[in-house]
Design an enzyme around this catalytic site. Sequence first.
Site, PDB file in Angstrom:
ATOM      1  CE  LYS A   1       9.696   4.628   1.924  1.00 46.85           C
ATOM      2  NZ  LYS A   1       9.670   3.710   0.815  1.00 46.85           N
TER       3      LYS A   1
ATOM      4  CE  LYS B   1      13.824   3.956   0.536  1.00 45.79           C
ATOM      5  NZ  LYS B   1      14.209   4.537  -0.750  1.00 45.79           N
TER       6      LYS B   1
ATOM      7  CB  THR C   1      -0.925   0.014   1.227  1.00 44.46           C
ATOM      8  OG1 THR C   1      -0.127   0.016   2.402  1.00 44.46           O
ATOM      9  CG2 THR C   1      -1.871  -1.171   1.231  1.00 44.46           C
TER      10      THR C   1
ATOM     11  CG  ASP D   1      12.243   7.404   0.167  1.00 45.55           C
ATOM     12  OD1 ASP D   1      11.284   6.639   0.317  1.00 45.55           O
ATOM     13  OD2 ASP D   1      13.341   7.037  -0.311  1.00 45.55           O
TER      14      ASP D   1
HETATM   15  N1  LIG Z   1       7.457   2.047  -6.793  1.00 46.40           N
HETATM   16  C1  LIG Z   1       8.598   1.535  -6.349  1.00 46.40           C
HETATM   17  O1  LIG Z   1       9.542   1.268  -7.128  1.00 46.40           O
HETATM   18  C2  LIG Z   1       8.779   1.230  -4.870  1.00 46.40           C
HETATM   19  C3  LIG Z   1       9.992   0.685  -4.402  1.00 46.40           C
HETATM   20  C4  LIG Z   1      10.105   0.325  -3.061  1.00 46.40           C
HETATM   21  C5  LIG Z   1       9.051   0.528  -2.188  1.00 46.40           C
HETATM   22  N2  LIG Z   1       7.898   1.103  -2.647  1.00 46.40           N
HETATM   23  C6  LIG Z   1       6.769   1.256  -1.730  1.00 46.40           C
HETATM   24  O2  LIG Z   1       5.784   0.286  -2.111  1.00 46.40           O
HETATM   25  C7  LIG Z   1       4.487   0.772  -1.804  1.00 46.40           C
HETATM   26  C8  LIG Z   1       3.611   0.661  -3.046  1.00 46.40           C
HETATM   27  O3  LIG Z   1       4.146   1.491  -4.065  1.00 46.40           O
HETATM   28  P1  LIG Z   1       3.484   1.537  -5.523  1.00 46.40           P
HETATM   29  O4  LIG Z   1       4.426   2.336  -6.351  1.00 46.40           O
HETATM   30  O5  LIG Z   1       3.123   0.165  -5.956  1.00 46.40           O
HETATM   31  O6  LIG Z   1       2.131   2.367  -5.213  1.00 46.40           O
HETATM   32  P2  LIG Z   1       0.842   2.528  -6.137  1.00 46.40           P
HETATM   33  O7  LIG Z   1       1.184   2.193  -7.543  1.00 46.40           O
HETATM   34  O8  LIG Z   1       0.278   3.852  -5.808  1.00 46.40           O
HETATM   35  O9  LIG Z   1      -0.178   1.386  -5.606  1.00 46.40           O
HETATM   36  C9  LIG Z   1      -0.780   1.446  -4.351  1.00 46.40           C
HETATM   37  C10 LIG Z   1      -1.827   0.331  -4.234  1.00 46.40           C
HETATM   38  O10 LIG Z   1      -2.344   0.369  -2.897  1.00 46.40           O
HETATM   39  C11 LIG Z   1      -3.755   0.223  -2.972  1.00 46.40           C
HETATM   40  N3  LIG Z   1      -4.391   0.831  -1.806  1.00 46.40           N
HETATM   41  C12 LIG Z   1      -4.461   2.136  -1.463  1.00 46.40           C
HETATM   42  N4  LIG Z   1      -5.157   2.287  -0.316  1.00 46.40           N
HETATM   43  C13 LIG Z   1      -5.537   1.040   0.054  1.00 46.40           C
HETATM   44  C14 LIG Z   1      -6.303   0.528   1.132  1.00 46.40           C
HETATM   45  N5  LIG Z   1      -6.807   1.341   2.073  1.00 46.40           N
HETATM   46  N6  LIG Z   1      -6.496  -0.822   1.206  1.00 46.40           N
HETATM   47  C15 LIG Z   1      -6.005  -1.649   0.260  1.00 46.40           C
HETATM   48  N7  LIG Z   1      -5.264  -1.214  -0.782  1.00 46.40           N
HETATM   49  C16 LIG Z   1      -5.049   0.105  -0.888  1.00 46.40           C
HETATM   50  C17 LIG Z   1      -4.176   0.908  -4.267  1.00 46.40           C
HETATM   51  O11 LIG Z   1      -5.469   0.408  -4.645  1.00 46.40           O
HETATM   52  P3  LIG Z   1      -6.209   0.805  -6.026  1.00 46.40           P
HETATM   53  O12 LIG Z   1      -5.391   0.168  -7.112  1.00 46.40           O
HETATM   54  O13 LIG Z   1      -7.576   0.209  -5.919  1.00 46.40           O
HETATM   55  O14 LIG Z   1      -6.186   2.298  -6.077  1.00 46.40           O
HETATM   56  C18 LIG Z   1      -3.033   0.463  -5.187  1.00 46.40           C
HETATM   57  O15 LIG Z   1      -3.347  -0.788  -5.765  1.00 46.40           O
HETATM   58  C19 LIG Z   1       4.664   2.201  -1.297  1.00 46.40           C
HETATM   59  O16 LIG Z   1       4.584   2.182   0.102  1.00 46.40           O
HETATM   60  C20 LIG Z   1       6.055   2.598  -1.773  1.00 46.40           C
HETATM   61  O17 LIG Z   1       6.662   3.535  -0.908  1.00 46.40           O
HETATM   62  C21 LIG Z   1       7.732   1.449  -3.965  1.00 46.40           C
END
Ligand SMILES: NC(=O)c1ccc[n+]([C@@H]2O[C@H](COP(=O)([O-])OP(=O)(O)OC[C@H]3O[C@@H](n4cnc5c(N)ncnc54)[C@H](OP(=O)(O)O)[C@@H]3O)[C@@H](O)[C@H]2O)c1
Length: 343
Positions: free
Chosen positions: A125, A224, A96, A220
């Site tokens: 995080k 970390k 999330t 960020d």
């Molecule tokens: N992007 C990267 O490369 C990366 C790398 C390391 C760590 N992270 C971390 O990984 C996490 C996800 O990143 P992301 O880039 O994948 O984010 P994202 O593309 O914005 O996806 C977030 C997902 O969370 C869902 N969500 C939001 N609120 C929710 C709730 N209350 N209950 C259940 N699901 C919910 C959303 O649902 P809907 O689809 O229905 O809107 C969406 O599917 C973040 O915390 C980020 O800091 C990201």
Amino acid sequence: MEKVNIVLVGFGRVGRAFFDLLKEKYDYCRERYGLLLELRGIVRKKGTILLSSTQRVLSPSYFATEDLHDLAEWIPAITLSDLLEEFGSGVLVDCTPTNLITGEPGLSVMKMALEKGWHVVTASKGALVLKPEELKNLAKEKKLLIKASGATAAALPTLDIGMYSLAGTEILAIEGILNGTTNYILTRMAEGLTYKKALEEAQEKGIAEPDPSLDVEGWDTAAKMVLIANQVLGTELKLSDVKVSGIQGISHEVIDKAGKLGKILKLFGKCYRQGPDSAWKVEVGLALLDYEHPLARVDGTNKGIIFYTDSMGWVAVTGGKSDPRGAAAALLKDVISIYWHNF
Ligand SMILES: NC(=O)c1ccc[n+]([C@@H]2O[C@H](COP(=O)([O-])OP(=O)(O)OC[C@H]3O[C@@H](n4cnc5c(N)ncnc54)[C@H](OP(=O)(O)O)[C@@H]3O)[C@@H](O)[C@H]2O)c1
């Protein structure tokens, strides 16, 4: 063979990459680790999908009719609580969004999982930097694990090095370049671009978020560093304990000055203490590195971390894929580490 129930929460960039990787690695994990990694359900904001097993997802007939990525049947009526109760125990993989002010939705998701007897593997995080004691105590009480490699520079091993490879040493300090976006901007600025142009380029390439503030303001990196310190050093630091400054709007003169001094400018997270009886401090800000510094050559979206120890000298690790697939791989590694007894 051990069957492992997995519930995935969040189906955005990282959640989807985790889903794809789980399909890709299902057979490998069975053969290599004796683990049947069974995805039981996916929960996102717009609803839930219930799966009978990863095998079903893998079967060609399933894909012949529907591509899960575009599946319209997200059922709002099935809640996360229903799913966790239905399958009893296993590991919840939290993908999330990170919210560094409320910790939600990760905080509620993680607490529910732990209360219902599920381990947690997380990429987000917020909850862990805002409520480290609450979550740690709950996991301890329930004899469960919280694994956060995905939230601590993901494919770059940070926690594993500090927890396992350096066990028995006294860690004297930790430094890290832990944010790919800011490192990319600084690298491109050193090559001649202005801050504005470098940021725009990072956004065009999908490296920087449309709203890059958490990255460029240093939060960020701070989050970390707090997570790494709390796990590796056993501290209970919160984000509010960290002195943070970022790179937003940095002028070219500063970069040029660093070059004239024969130094390299990096956004650095530091964790240190004055002496063995002093409190640990975490700081984030620009640092001037000598070319000989082990992290000086960490360029572009790459990341790196260095641990200074009393008996192993310094140990640095750099690299690790900086994208959703790399983050998903870190999540998978954490799942394996919970269940594979040879880890
Ligand atoms: N992007 C990267 O490369 C990366 C790398 C390391 C760590 N992270 C971390 O990984 C996490 C996800 O990143 P992301 O880039 O994948 O984010 P994202 O593309 O914005 O996806 C977030 C997902 O969370 C869902 N969500 C939001 N609120 C929710 C709730 N209350 N209950 C259940 N699901 C919910 C959303 O649902 P809907 O689809 O229905 O809107 C969406 O599917 C973040 O915390 C980020 O800091 C990201």
